[in-house]
Design an enzyme around this catalytic site. Sequence first.
Site, PDB file in Angstrom:
ATOM      1  N   VAL A 182      -0.741  -1.768   2.781  1.00 36.17           N
ATOM      2  CA  VAL A 182      -0.179  -2.734   3.719  1.00 36.17           C
ATOM      3  C   VAL A 182       0.139  -2.064   5.061  1.00 36.17           C
ATOM      4  CG1 VAL A 182       2.254  -2.548   3.016  1.00 36.17           C
ATOM      5  CG2 VAL A 182       1.393  -4.694   3.912  1.00 36.17           C
ATOM      6  N   ASP A 183       0.563  -0.815   5.039  1.00 33.89           N
ATOM      7  CA  ASP A 183       0.874  -0.085   6.271  1.00 33.89           C
ATOM      8  C   ASP A 183      -0.359  -0.006   7.168  1.00 33.89           C
ATOM      9  OD1 ASP A 183       2.295   1.512   8.117  1.00 33.89           O
ATOM     10  OD2 ASP A 183       1.972   3.345   6.965  1.00 33.89           O
ATOM     11  N   GLY A 213       2.271   0.180  -4.314  1.00 33.06           N
ATOM     12  CA  GLY A 213       0.882   0.613  -4.175  1.00 33.06           C
ATOM     13  C   GLY A 213       0.743   2.085  -4.509  1.00 33.06           C
ATOM     14  N   SER A 245       6.594   0.020  -2.127  1.00 33.22           N
ATOM     15  CA  SER A 245       6.416   1.152  -3.054  1.00 33.22           C
ATOM     16  C   SER A 245       5.527   0.858  -4.250  1.00 33.22           C
ATOM     17  CB  SER A 245       7.766   1.711  -3.548  1.00 33.22           C
ATOM     18  OG  SER A 245       8.396   2.444  -2.533  1.00 33.22           O
TER      19      SER A 245
END
Length: 179
Positions: free
Chosen positions: A39-40, A129, A127
């Site tokens: 997602v980051d 993933g 957290s």
Amino acid sequence: MQIPIGNSLLSLISGDITTLNVDGIVNAANSGLAGGGGVDGAIHRAGGPSILEECRAIVNSHGRLPTGEAVATTAGKLMASHLIHTVGPIWRGGDNNEPALLANCYRNSLLIASREGLTSLAFPAISCGVYGYPFADACRISFSAVRDFAEQEDNAPREIYFIYYSPDQCAEAIALLPR
């Protein structure tokens, strides 16, 4: 699935967090705020280079972001006006303060959203993933932290979303909601 909590409405949906029309999006960041995978990386790609520039300035002036803490930037090209970056814990078996650190990610993100006057905020599964946090445990912690905050803070965002990329993950999260 929608649940009223305090003055807020909690919604669990499946979709792409980068396409949401909300005031704020929470980014599951790394401590260097450098963009990365999951997602980051998706948020940095969709939002453009201005996000990374702001993140670099924060790290240059304040250092790396500690696990459980949060910081805000603008959202670049995203529809949201704010990004709230938080660093989730890496799962190391559960005996290294991971539950408290994960709860802090949600609380500190909500504190920033409240302070900034955001009325809608979207969370990914922080957290879950590459950091390896067990999904069911992370759901229970996130639901509890958000519920506690929304019940205690009058200025909590009115709309709080948990966004799951996969419909199967969303269905699993819905099944874990406290009844």
